[in-house]
Design a protein around this motif. Structure first.
Motif, mmCIF file in Angstrom:
data_model
loop_
_atom_site.group_PDB
_atom_site.id
_atom_site.type_symbol
_atom_site.label_atom_id
_atom_site.label_comp_id
_atom_site.label_asym_id
_atom_site.label_seq_id
_atom_site.Cartn_x
_atom_site.Cartn_y
_atom_site.Cartn_z
ATOM 1 N N LEU A 93 25.728 120.432 -27.658
ATOM 2 C CA LEU A 93 26.912 119.614 -27.953
ATOM 3 C C LEU A 93 26.641 118.621 -29.076
ATOM 4 O O LEU A 93 27.531 118.326 -29.883
ATOM 5 N N ALA A 94 25.410 118.129 -29.141
ATOM 6 C CA ALA A 94 25.072 117.172 -30.200
ATOM 7 C C ALA A 94 25.134 117.820 -31.576
ATOM 8 O O ALA A 94 25.751 117.294 -32.505
ATOM 9 N N VAL A 95 24.501 118.972 -31.711
ATOM 10 C CA VAL A 95 24.473 119.634 -33.018
ATOM 11 C C VAL A 95 25.831 120.231 -33.367
ATOM 12 O O VAL A 95 26.372 120.006 -34.457
ATOM 13 N N ASN A 96 26.407 120.984 -32.431
ATOM 14 C CA ASN A 96 27.608 121.764 -32.743
ATOM 15 C C ASN A 96 28.894 120.950 -32.772
ATOM 16 O O ASN A 96 29.842 121.344 -33.447
ATOM 17 N N LEU A 97 28.936 119.838 -32.046
ATOM 18 C CA LEU A 97 30.170 119.063 -31.993
ATOM 19 C C LEU A 97 30.004 117.656 -32.567
ATOM 20 O O LEU A 97 30.736 117.264 -33.473
ATOM 21 N N LYS A 98 29.006 116.918 -32.085
ATOM 22 C CA LYS A 98 28.790 115.580 -32.638
ATOM 23 C C LYS A 98 28.452 115.664 -34.124
ATOM 24 O O LYS A 98 28.931 114.841 -34.925
ATOM 25 N N GLY A 99 27.646 116.649 -34.509
ATOM 26 C CA GLY A 99 27.296 116.805 -35.919
ATOM 27 C C GLY A 99 28.519 117.030 -36.788
ATOM 28 O O GLY A 99 28.613 116.520 -37.907
#
Length: 258
Positions: A110-116
């Motif tokens: 979720l951090a890479v794919n969405l927050k990023g």
């Protein structure tokens, strides 16, 4: 040259789709900023573009760190004077049974794919508002519209990308900032090379049977090519798509039609 004198920022530019579209943009006359956490990959992409006399800037970056993202945005503005197109291409994918999915895998995905992508959009909008607008292109996936087993974190993140894209598109349409998402089906990238064994286990296949299996499930009978992804990105980046915003466009060879 479709993108002559435009500045393009691409996350995930160290390999796969991101690297390929960076070269396509350069060939169309764009100034290209390459962002990735993979420094060796960045060097390879930079070398390929430099061989054709392309104008390029590269930065190793963690796209989940707001300070790093905005520092790069500031660097691009100082060097090139504008950010006309921002392509959020970086992502990760892990195939794992739901009950085996750890909090660490969930949080990282979720951090890479969405927050990023959230941070990339924030940075892009900030600078595009200073120069009269631009185009943001976010990579979702067919898995953001049609879920698959053992893909919980990836599906959730890519569905989130579509919601993010539409919200930002509505808010900043008056500022001449267009925001669209691309939902590819299967593209044989280094990401797939890393997870093909896990997908084979999921389908009770041999690894070498996975891509032929996909081809049988796709109406067009083949997986997507890099150039086909790049052509859609180029269209959404250019003025040829000047009345298109807030869309999540399927690129699936007919395997998804909604």
């Amino acid at each position: 040259m479709l993108m002559k004198n435009k500045t393009i920022v691409i996350t995930g530019a160290g390999s796969g789709i991101g690297a390929h579209i960076a070269k396509m943009f350069s060939n169309e006359g764009a100034k290209v900023a390459l962002l990735d956490i993979d420094e060796d990959g960045l060097n390879n992409t930079e070398t390929a573009i430099s061989k054709t006399n392309g104008i390029v800037l590269k930065k190793k970056i963690d796209i989940t760190d707001k300070k790093e993202v905005f520092t790069v945005g500031d660097t691009v503005m100082k060097k090139f004077g504008s950010i006309d197109v921002w392509v959020n291409c970086a992502g990760i994918s892990i195939i794992i049974p739901f009950l085996d999915c750890s909090e660490e895998i969930w949080d990282k995905t979720l951090a890479v794919n969405l927050k990023g992508m959230f941070l990339g959009c924030q940075c892009a909008v900030t600078y595009m508002m200073q120069t009269g607008g631009g185009s943001i292109i976010n990579f979702s996936s067919q898995s953001g519209k049609k879920a698959g087993a053992r893909y919980q974190a990836y599906c959730a993140s890519k569905a989130g990308v579509i919601g993010l894209t539409q919200s930002v598109a509505v808010e900043f349409a008056p500022a001449n900032i267009r925001v669209n998402a691309i939902c590819p089906g299967v593209v044989k990238t280094p990401m797939w090379d890393k997870q093909i064994n896990d997908y084979a286990k999921k389908r009770n296949l041999k690894p070498e049977e996975v891509m032929p299996y996909f081809c049988k499930t796709i109406p067009m009978g083949r997986v997507c090519e890099y150039d086909e992804v790049g052509n859609l990105v180029m269209f959404l980046a250019s003025n040829k798509s000047s009345y298109i915003t807030g869309q999540a466009i399927n690129l699936t060879g007919g395997s998804l039609m909604s």
